[in-house]
Each structure stands twice: as C-alpha cells, then as structure tokens.
Design a protein around this motif. Structure first.
Motif, short mmCIF file in Angstrom:
data_model
loop_
_atom_site.label_atom_id
_atom_site.label_comp_id
_atom_site.label_asym_id
_atom_site.label_seq_id
_atom_site.Cartn_x
_atom_site.Cartn_y
_atom_site.Cartn_z
N ARG A 15 0.73 -0.84 0.42
CA ARG A 15 -0.02 -0.06 -0.12
C ARG A 15 0.97 1.39 0.31
O ARG A 15 0.61 1.93 -0.60
N MET A 16 1.86 1.15 0.54
CA MET A 16 3.00 2.34 0.59
C MET A 16 3.42 2.63 -0.25
O MET A 16 3.60 3.83 -1.11
N ILE A 17 3.84 1.39 -1.25
CA ILE A 17 4.56 1.73 -2.82
C ILE A 17 3.62 2.47 -3.42
O ILE A 17 3.61 3.03 -4.45
N ALA A 18 2.92 2.10 -3.25
CA ALA A 18 1.16 2.52 -4.31
C ALA A 18 1.52 3.61 -3.44
O ALA A 18 0.76 4.21 -4.88
N LYS A 19 0.79 3.70 -2.64
CA LYS A 19 0.84 5.47 -2.62
C LYS A 19 1.61 6.31 -3.02
O LYS A 19 1.37 7.30 -3.74
N TRP A 20 2.92 5.64 -3.18
CA TRP A 20 3.86 6.49 -3.73
C TRP A 20 4.22 6.75 -5.24
O TRP A 20 4.08 8.03 -5.20
N TYR A 21 3.74 5.37 -5.85
CA TYR A 21 3.45 5.95 -7.42
C TYR A 21 2.41 7.36 -7.67
O TYR A 21 1.62 7.79 -8.62
N ILE A 22 0.83 6.94 -6.72
CA ILE A 22 -0.09 7.28 -7.07
C ILE A 22 -0.07 9.05 -7.17
O ILE A 22 0.46 9.58 -7.92
N GLU A 23 1.01 9.49 -5.97
CA GLU A 23 1.46 10.59 -5.19
C GLU A 23 1.83 11.03 -6.52
O GLU A 23 1.81 12.39 -7.40
N LYS A 24 3.43 9.93 -6.99
CA LYS A 24 4.37 11.15 -8.78
C LYS A 24 3.90 11.25 -9.21
O LYS A 24 3.74 12.04 -10.21
N GLY A 25 2.12 9.81 -9.88
CA GLY A 25 1.92 10.80 -10.97
C GLY A 25 0.80 11.48 -10.57
O GLY A 25 0.75 12.18 -12.49
N LEU A 26 0.22 12.21 -9.81
CA LEU A 26 -0.76 12.69 -9.91
C LEU A 26 0.07 14.15 -9.82
O LEU A 26 -0.54 15.13 -10.35
N GLU A 27 1.15 13.85 -8.99
CA GLU A 27 2.35 15.20 -9.52
C GLU A 27 2.19 15.30 -11.53
O GLU A 27 2.41 17.11 -11.36
N ALA A 28 2.78 14.98 -11.88
CA ALA A 28 2.94 14.31 -13.39
C ALA A 28 1.51 14.90 -13.87
O ALA A 28 1.92 16.32 -14.89
N ILE A 29 0.78 14.22 -13.69
CA ILE A 29 -1.07 14.47 -14.22
C ILE A 29 -0.97 16.46 -13.94
O ILE A 29 -1.01 17.22 -14.78
N GLU A 30 -0.57 16.67 -12.60
CA GLU A 30 -1.46 18.07 -12.32
C GLU A 30 -0.18 19.27 -12.59
O GLU A 30 -0.66 20.08 -13.63
N LYS A 31 0.99 18.94 -13.21
CA LYS A 31 1.81 19.92 -13.87
C LYS A 31 0.72 20.21 -15.64
O LYS A 31 1.23 21.13 -15.90
N ILE A 32 0.84 18.72 -16.55
CA ILE A 32 0.38 19.15 -17.28
C ILE A 32 -1.04 19.47 -17.35
O ILE A 32 -1.68 20.82 -18.37
N VAL A 33 -2.41 19.52 -16.40
CA VAL A 33 -3.29 19.87 -16.70
C VAL A 33 -3.08 21.83 -16.04
O VAL A 33 -3.75 22.19 -17.03
N ARG A 34 -2.10 22.31 -15.38
CA ARG A 34 -2.16 23.95 -14.76
C ARG A 34 -1.73 23.85 -15.84
O ARG A 34 -1.86 25.80 -16.36
N GLU A 35 -0.18 23.66 -16.85
CA GLU A 35 0.07 24.30 -17.78
C GLU A 35 -0.19 24.45 -18.38
O GLU A 35 -0.41 25.53 -19.86
N THR A 36 -2.04 23.08 -19.31
CA THR A 36 -2.53 23.56 -19.98
C THR A 36 -3.96 24.77 -20.35
O THR A 36 -4.28 25.57 -21.19
N LYS A 37 -3.83 24.83 -19.11
CA LYS A 37 -5.39 26.00 -18.62
C LYS A 37 -4.68 27.17 -17.93
O LYS A 37 -5.25 28.10 -19.45
N GLU A 38 -3.13 27.23 -18.16
CA GLU A 38 -2.52 28.44 -18.53
C GLU A 38 -2.28 28.60 -19.44
O GLU A 38 -2.28 30.21 -19.48
N GLN A 39 -2.39 28.34 -20.08
CA GLN A 39 -1.82 28.59 -22.11
C GLN A 39 -3.57 28.77 -22.21
O GLN A 39 -3.76 30.03 -23.20
N LYS A 40 -4.23 28.67 -22.05
CA LYS A 40 -5.55 28.90 -22.18
C LYS A 40 -6.19 30.20 -22.05
O LYS A 40 -7.33 31.05 -22.25
N GLY A 41 -5.71 30.62 -20.43
CA GLY A 41 -6.64 31.57 -20.27
C GLY A 41 -7.29 31.95 -19.38
O GLY A 41 -8.15 30.98 -19.59
N GLU A 42 -7.84 32.71 -20.02
CA GLU A 42 -9.12 33.66 -19.54
C GLU A 42 -10.56 32.51 -20.29
O GLU A 42 -11.91 32.48 -20.11
N ALA A 43 -10.41 31.91 -21.39
CA ALA A 43 -10.83 31.05 -22.27
C ALA A 43 -11.17 29.68 -21.60
O ALA A 43 -11.53 29.16 -21.97
#
Length: 107
Positions: A15-43
């Motif tokens: 469970r600890m290993i799974a939790k660690w990988y889940i956290e790392k994966g979510l961090e990576a997806i966060e970066k992609i989604v955040r950057e995508t949203k920043e590029q779109k701006g107010e739209a």
C-alpha cells in the motif's frame, strides 16, 4: 527496491508503494493540466483540458483521485500535490455523468 510481497515484508508496504506511485503520477498530471489551463487563459473551462464539458481526460482522472484516497493519500496532501486536479474534480462532481457513475452512489 525490496521484493513486493516478500515473506519478511511489512504487510502494508504494498500500500505504501502504491501510495508513493499514485502521488508521483498525480504530480505529473497536475503539471500537464495546470500548464494546459494557463495556456488557455481566460477562455479556459473547468475541466481537465480546459473545456466546458468533460472529456476522456476527466473520465480517466476522477477514478485516479478516488483511488488515491483509497490508498491513503489524504485531502490535505492532495491539496498540496494537485490543487488544479481537485478543481477539476469539483467541476466533474457536479456533472451527471460523474454523479451517477461514482462508486459511492451505488451504496
């Protein structure tokens, strides 16, 4: 890395290993989604790729956040690791597709 499931291993280590990988994966997806949203701006819309209706990206993301909680990633940690993803989750939680398909709605 120790062998997962070895006889002398802590039963919670998987469970600890799974939790660690889940956290790392979510961090990576966060970066992609955040950057995508920043590029779109107010739209930008509230969903993962910045649209105004859910897409496959949202359909894949929401179960991952649910799974993160199942494996012990608490909301405070999620708020630090992936605040943008939690905003997407909030938008999805109001959409009927997600409300009716959520595992807890079957209980």
């Amino acid at each position: 890395v120790a062998e997962v499931g070895g006889k002398d291993q802590d039963p919670n280590s998987g469970r600890m290993i799974a939790k660690w990988y889940i956290e790392k994966g979510l961090e990576a997806i966060e970066k992609i989604v955040r950057e995508t949203k920043e590029q779109k701006g107010e739209a930008c819309g509230p969903f993962a790729i910045g649209g105004f209706c859910p897409t496959m990206a949202d359909a894949c993301l929401i179960p991952q956040l649910y799974n993160a909680r199942r494996f012990g990633v608490d909301d405070a940690t999620l708020g630090i690791l992936c605040p943008t993803l939690l905003q997407v989750e909030a938008a999805c939680s109001e959409h009927p597709w997600f409300r009716f398909s959520h595992p807890d709605s079957a209980k």
